[in-house]
Design a protein around this motif. Structure first.
Motif, PDB file in Angstrom:
ATOM      1  N   THR B 158      61.339 -37.819 -53.376  1.00  0.00           N
ATOM      2  CA  THR B 158      61.773 -38.862 -54.323  1.00  0.00           C
ATOM      3  C   THR B 158      62.553 -39.966 -53.631  1.00  0.00           C
ATOM      4  O   THR B 158      63.087 -40.852 -54.285  1.00  0.00           O
ATOM      5  CB  THR B 158      62.654 -38.271 -55.432  1.00  0.00           C
ATOM      6  OG1 THR B 158      63.713 -37.524 -54.819  1.00  0.00           O
ATOM      7  CG2 THR B 158      61.867 -37.361 -56.349  1.00  0.00           C
ATOM      8  N   ARG B 159      62.629 -39.931 -52.299  1.00  0.00           N
ATOM      9  CA  ARG B 159      63.406 -40.912 -51.529  1.00  0.00           C
ATOM     10  C   ARG B 159      64.836 -40.984 -52.083  1.00  0.00           C
ATOM     11  O   ARG B 159      65.357 -42.048 -52.398  1.00  0.00           O
ATOM     12  CB  ARG B 159      62.714 -42.274 -51.564  1.00  0.00           C
ATOM     13  CG  ARG B 159      63.029 -43.144 -50.351  1.00  0.00           C
ATOM     14  CD  ARG B 159      62.329 -44.497 -50.406  1.00  0.00           C
ATOM     15  NE  ARG B 159      60.909 -44.407 -50.290  1.00  0.00           N
ATOM     16  CZ  ARG B 159      60.040 -44.986 -51.132  1.00  0.00           C
ATOM     17  NH1 ARG B 159      60.461 -45.705 -52.128  1.00  0.00           N
ATOM     18  NH2 ARG B 159      58.754 -44.836 -50.955  1.00  0.00           N
ATOM     19  N   ARG B 172      64.886 -42.146 -46.633  1.00  0.00           N
ATOM     20  CA  ARG B 172      63.991 -42.932 -45.781  1.00  0.00           C
ATOM     21  C   ARG B 172      64.556 -43.098 -44.371  1.00  0.00           C
ATOM     22  O   ARG B 172      63.834 -43.059 -43.390  1.00  0.00           O
ATOM     23  CB  ARG B 172      63.764 -44.309 -46.404  1.00  0.00           C
ATOM     24  CG  ARG B 172      62.869 -45.161 -45.530  1.00  0.00           C
ATOM     25  CD  ARG B 172      62.460 -46.413 -46.231  1.00  0.00           C
ATOM     26  NE  ARG B 172      63.568 -47.316 -46.375  1.00  0.00           N
ATOM     27  CZ  ARG B 172      63.634 -48.277 -47.278  1.00  0.00           C
ATOM     28  NH1 ARG B 172      62.667 -48.441 -48.134  1.00  0.00           N
ATOM     29  NH2 ARG B 172      64.663 -49.058 -47.343  1.00  0.00           N
ATOM     30  N   HIS B 205      57.019 -42.390 -43.458  1.00  0.00           N
ATOM     31  CA  HIS B 205      57.627 -43.103 -44.571  1.00  0.00           C
ATOM     32  C   HIS B 205      56.663 -43.365 -45.711  1.00  0.00           C
ATOM     33  O   HIS B 205      57.069 -43.824 -46.774  1.00  0.00           O
ATOM     34  CB  HIS B 205      58.325 -44.354 -44.055  1.00  0.00           C
ATOM     35  CG  HIS B 205      59.488 -43.960 -43.191  1.00  0.00           C
ATOM     36  ND1 HIS B 205      59.356 -43.754 -41.844  1.00  0.00           N
ATOM     37  CD2 HIS B 205      60.751 -43.601 -43.512  1.00  0.00           C
ATOM     38  CE1 HIS B 205      60.511 -43.336 -41.354  1.00  0.00           C
ATOM     39  NE2 HIS B 205      61.372 -43.232 -42.345  1.00  0.00           N
ATOM     40  N   LEU B 206      55.399 -43.058 -45.475  1.00  0.00           N
ATOM     41  CA  LEU B 206      54.466 -43.097 -46.593  1.00  0.00           C
ATOM     42  C   LEU B 206      54.633 -41.842 -47.459  1.00  0.00           C
ATOM     43  O   LEU B 206      54.558 -41.903 -48.690  1.00  0.00           O
ATOM     44  CB  LEU B 206      53.032 -43.191 -46.069  1.00  0.00           C
ATOM     45  CG  LEU B 206      51.947 -43.344 -47.123  1.00  0.00           C
ATOM     46  CD1 LEU B 206      52.198 -44.577 -47.975  1.00  0.00           C
ATOM     47  CD2 LEU B 206      50.581 -43.446 -46.453  1.00  0.00           C
ATOM     48  N   GLY B 209      59.071 -40.416 -50.502  1.00  0.00           N
ATOM     49  CA  GLY B 209      59.015 -41.213 -51.724  1.00  0.00           C
ATOM     50  C   GLY B 209      57.684 -41.123 -52.452  1.00  0.00           C
ATOM     51  O   GLY B 209      57.513 -41.751 -53.492  1.00  0.00           O
ATOM     52  N   ALA B 210      56.736 -40.348 -51.927  1.00  0.00           N
ATOM     53  CA  ALA B 210      55.417 -40.258 -52.556  1.00  0.00           C
ATOM     54  C   ALA B 210      55.391 -39.224 -53.683  1.00  0.00           C
ATOM     55  O   ALA B 210      54.360 -39.032 -54.329  1.00  0.00           O
ATOM     56  CB  ALA B 210      54.342 -39.953 -51.522  1.00  0.00           C
ATOM     57  N   THR B 213      52.490 -36.759 -54.397  1.00  0.00           N
ATOM     58  CA  THR B 213      51.175 -37.199 -54.872  1.00  0.00           C
ATOM     59  C   THR B 213      50.168 -37.388 -53.746  1.00  0.00           C
ATOM     60  O   THR B 213      48.998 -37.661 -54.002  1.00  0.00           O
ATOM     61  CB  THR B 213      51.271 -38.534 -55.643  1.00  0.00           C
ATOM     62  OG1 THR B 213      51.741 -39.540 -54.727  1.00  0.00           O
ATOM     63  CG2 THR B 213      52.210 -38.435 -56.821  1.00  0.00           C
ATOM     64  N   GLU B 427      67.001 -44.779 -56.800  1.00  0.00           N
ATOM     65  CA  GLU B 427      66.974 -43.470 -56.149  1.00  0.00           C
ATOM     66  C   GLU B 427      66.383 -42.348 -56.987  1.00  0.00           C
ATOM     67  O   GLU B 427      66.279 -41.232 -56.495  1.00  0.00           O
ATOM     68  CB  GLU B 427      68.381 -43.084 -55.680  1.00  0.00           C
ATOM     69  CG  GLU B 427      69.439 -43.122 -56.790  1.00  0.00           C
ATOM     70  CD  GLU B 427      70.847 -42.836 -56.260  1.00  0.00           C
ATOM     71  OE1 GLU B 427      71.087 -43.076 -55.073  1.00  0.00           O
ATOM     72  OE2 GLU B 427      71.692 -42.364 -57.047  1.00  0.00           O
ATOM     73  N   HIS B 428      66.015 -42.596 -58.235  1.00  0.00           N
ATOM     74  CA  HIS B 428      65.450 -41.509 -59.051  1.00  0.00           C
ATOM     75  C   HIS B 428      63.941 -41.391 -58.900  1.00  0.00           C
ATOM     76  O   HIS B 428      63.374 -40.342 -59.189  1.00  0.00           O
ATOM     77  CB  HIS B 428      65.788 -41.702 -60.530  1.00  0.00           C
ATOM     78  CG  HIS B 428      67.240 -41.535 -60.842  1.00  0.00           C
ATOM     79  ND1 HIS B 428      67.750 -41.655 -62.104  1.00  0.00           N
ATOM     80  CD2 HIS B 428      68.310 -41.259 -60.049  1.00  0.00           C
ATOM     81  CE1 HIS B 428      69.065 -41.460 -62.085  1.00  0.00           C
ATOM     82  NE2 HIS B 428      69.418 -41.228 -60.839  1.00  0.00           N
ATOM     83  N   GLY B 429      63.298 -42.471 -58.482  1.00  0.00           N
ATOM     84  CA  GLY B 429      61.839 -42.449 -58.358  1.00  0.00           C
ATOM     85  C   GLY B 429      61.158 -42.906 -59.643  1.00  0.00           C
ATOM     86  O   GLY B 429      61.801 -43.196 -60.652  1.00  0.00           O
ATOM     87  N   ILE B 430      59.837 -42.966 -59.566  1.00  0.00           N
ATOM     88  CA  ILE B 430      59.013 -43.462 -60.670  1.00  0.00           C
ATOM     89  C   ILE B 430      58.603 -42.315 -61.592  1.00  0.00           C
ATOM     90  O   ILE B 430      58.728 -42.416 -62.810  1.00  0.00           O
ATOM     91  CB  ILE B 430      57.761 -44.161 -60.118  1.00  0.00           C
ATOM     92  CG1 ILE B 430      58.147 -45.439 -59.350  1.00  0.00           C
ATOM     93  CG2 ILE B 430      56.775 -44.473 -61.238  1.00  0.00           C
ATOM     94  CD1 ILE B 430      58.690 -46.547 -60.202  1.00  0.00           C
TER      95      ILE B 430
END
Lengths: 472, 472
Positions: B158-159, B172, B205-206, B209-210, B213, B427-430
């Motif tokens: 979730t970065r 990150r 870094h891809l 935060g992914a 998925t 910082e919570h993510g999508i």
């Protein structure tokens, strides 16, 4: 002779190329240049890779120019290569399949400076020195210093870093957002000016280091810093590379926020003594810089001095006076020229690797032994706080035997670094020169993933083909 | 009622699902769990998004387990959802299309610690508190602190960041390399232990935060720091949010390396006074932490004190004694519970946005006005050095009118942040909750690129489907 390039890339069909050049000429007039001299300038590789000039050069002045070049080239399946200052070191601006070079030097505007947010928005052709000149009056600076006065677009594309990455990070850590022209000429916005975000895939950092193979950067939002109140420079000689590395490790472990910490090996110090008329002990030398308040840099210098002593360092001198700082660091500033002067007329080939810092002393020492064994001359300079070091191999390009030994040395250097858990390039990028090492470093699965990303974002393979990914 | 989720995802064919579960049962025995209670636990969203439990849960113990789950699920086109501690806030562990949850809590080994290199290699289920417990004796720590005792795999996915990102960066900035299980069960290695590299596309870094998925993280190499010699805590009340923000901006501009700088707005201070029996002035409060040598933290505290005074701050107190530090920061430590206590029985919905710091005072102030206008209660806590702040909306889930106003508030909060050049999530993510904001933030081209990346790396769409990317 030069390093072998294995990519056998197909050039565009002559008719397609002619149509593209015609359309570009109609759109750009005399900003479309096809003279041999200008084409040759744009394939200048600053290394021993053979030059591969593009078929034409367009001098871009604004984002719409980039968009139109890309659209025209895409229509005719003609490669597009972005060009900043041409200071990349692994053939990044070569045109192995021909195509059109977009020269971005005239896109050199600082568009916005946000002093309170410590960021700015710039065009890709802005060079780091021009940017720092522009920012100075506001008490701000951009910290990444790769040596050359490179363009920020190029620095982002090669994920450049340099002497003060140990404190301020690399381009990866200092790019907040990008605008990138994609294959249909439309523009991808990769982020906002917010200092952090977890909103979706990190497109920004996918384009940073992509060497122009996924699209053309048309705008950058980058982080700035306040110019430090005080800068101190320091120098200390060590009997061994190991002592110098141990001092570096301890400094970082104890949290001394060194701004720069550079290692010059004995061969490099000898070259500097000779070129710059210095009288440094001809043993490994550490040069340091500290940034902070007057008290802070005094404390940092004092603490480092103690560590250096523990690690067998000789006399430790530090100063905050600008003219004395320049004198202390003169060896570093002249390092490149001192190597050039070692054997006038010979070539100097720069290469870099990066290892975990615990292995740095081993890696440098074994590299020195290898040079001796191969009877080659290559002073070493290291951004030692990051475990990153450079060899400047002095080589007679016309001597096939020496070139063969040089090539052998380079291979062994990379293999040594990778065997120690390191990388084949800390800051120069893959370009053409280091493609053959990528698979050994990360494995076939990583290469598969990179190929899939390239295919996803540049299905036509028009963006800087023949770079990063080795031919299948 | 809850926030609307627009993804209409196709569940796997019942026969395919049954076959997958059968194969998993054969492979994992009682580590494959299908009880409703356990499935429900794994869809716990800690928010008002409806829970969507997976069809089965596998308790993984080693990398080979992850590989086999992925292989079995891929064979039957069944979704795979990675689960760490379930503390994500935007529905990241929900299973909108059903599928198999891989619970990684038992993959909690610290595999290697490299003290000289300041890095370590860990399994994804290691939590940050367990890691810091493990590292303490070696004088090392991992700095990212999102509040919850989350797993490092989840934090990478979730970065995540938190209170001391202002000094140490986010996930990150602190992940060096990953191993990721891809769709065919093979493992992608994204990097080495070298501190920096410019070797190809930035796969690391891809995946950071992914949100699971693009593959399942099976191993992380992360950066560590030396535990600072001295930690100082400080507190200062301000008459206005603007004063507190101005002090923060000046502190960062002048290069004071604050380790944490947290804003509590007046509503939050009121809640803390009530819950923790404190008597803080009920105006905006800044809480700070400084890390360094004794002299350094003294100088930093003193310098910040002067800045705070300039910006209309009240009494400034700072201390290095652990028990006094705890007292000074008590309001912050109790913030979550103090909000929970405001209206027992009601829900608390956490959301975050992040804006350029120059706009933070505007954004917080307008948000406070909006809350007043909508007659809603939501104390605000900010990681103000990054321009990131959280609203803890107290809401009666059974009151449709209040919930509608709450939803309206959330929309307006995001739109406000984006209009100020910020992001819908710092910082919570999508996850599921913020998909509808991605297009407005970055534009359709960025979404196209993200979709292309997803398609490239997960063509079967088995990895955590229905997250990040809004349905077309």
């Amino acid at each position: 002779m030069g390093l072998t390039i294995t990519n056998q890339l197909k050039r565009p069909e002559p008719q397609a190329l002619a149509s593209a050049v015609e359309a570009l000429a109609a759109r750009f007039g005399n900003r479309l240049i096809t003279s041999q001299a200008v084409r040759d300038q744009h394939a200048h590789t600053t290394t021993w890779l053979p030059s591969q000039p593009p078929d034409a050069v367009v001098m871009a002045q604004e984002t719409a120019d980039i968009q139109d070049v890309v659209r025209i080239c895409a229509r005719h399946s003609v490669p597009v290569i972005a060009f900043g200052t041409g200071t990349s070191l692994e053939g990044q601006v070569n045109a192995p399949a021909g195509g059109v070079c977009i020269d971005l030097r005239d896109m050199n505007k600082v568009l916005e400076v946000h002093a309170e947010d410590l960021d700015c928005v710039i065009q890709p052709g802005v060079t780091r020195k021009a940017l720092n000149e522009y920012l100075r009056d506001q008490g701000l600076f951009f910290p990444i210093d790769p040596g050359a006065d490179a363009s920020l677009g190029g620095m982002a594309s090669t994920r450049a870093s340099g002497t003060n990455a140990v404190r301020y990070g690399t381009m990866r850590d200092n790019v907040l957002a990008l605008k990138v022209v994609r294959g249909d000429g439309e523009i991808i916005t990769t982020g906002t000016r917010a200092k952090k975000s977890s909103a979706g895939y990190d497109l920004t950092h996918l384009f940073v280091g992509a060497e122009g193979t996924l699209g053309i950067i048309s705008e950058l939002t980058i982080k700035l810093r306040g110019i430090p109140e005080t800068i101190a420079a320091a120098a200390c000689s060590f009997e061994t590379v190991r002592g110098a590395c141990q001092a570096t490790i301890l400094a970082i472990q104890t949290g001394i926020p060194v701004a720069r910490i550079e290692l010059l090996n004995a061969a490099q110090v000898r070259a500097c003594n000779s070129y710059s008329k210095l009288s440094l002990p001809e043993t490994p030398l550490l040069l340091l810089e500290f940034h902070g308040s007057e008290n802070e840099v005094a404390e940092q210098s004092k603490n480092f001095g103690e560590i250096a002593k523990e690690c067998g360092g000789g006399e430790f001198s530090w100063t905050t006076r600008p003219e004395d700082r320049t004198k202390l660091w003169q060896a570093r500033h002249d390092a490149y020229w001192s190597v050039k002067a070692l054997r006038p007329g010979a070539g100097v080939v720069a290469t870099d690797v990066c290892v975990p810092i615990s292995r740095l002393a081993d890696c440098v020492t074994e590299t020195e032994e290898d040079l001796k064994r191969l009877n080659l001359l290559s002073p070493i300079v290291g951004h030692v706080g990051d475990g990153n070091f450079h060899c400047s191999l002095v080589c007679d390009i016309d001597n096939p035997d020496e070139m063969a030994r040089g090539e052998d040395f380079m291979h062994r250097l990379v293999e040594r670094a990778q065997a120690m858990g390191g990388t084949c390039t800390g800051e120069h990028g893959i370009g053409q020169g280091k493609q053959k090492y990528l698979r050994a470093e990360l494995g076939p699965e990583a290469l598969d993933a990179m190929r899939a990303l390239k295919q996803a974002l540049d299905p036509q393979n028009i963006f800087n083909p023949g770079k990063i990914l080795p031919a299948l």
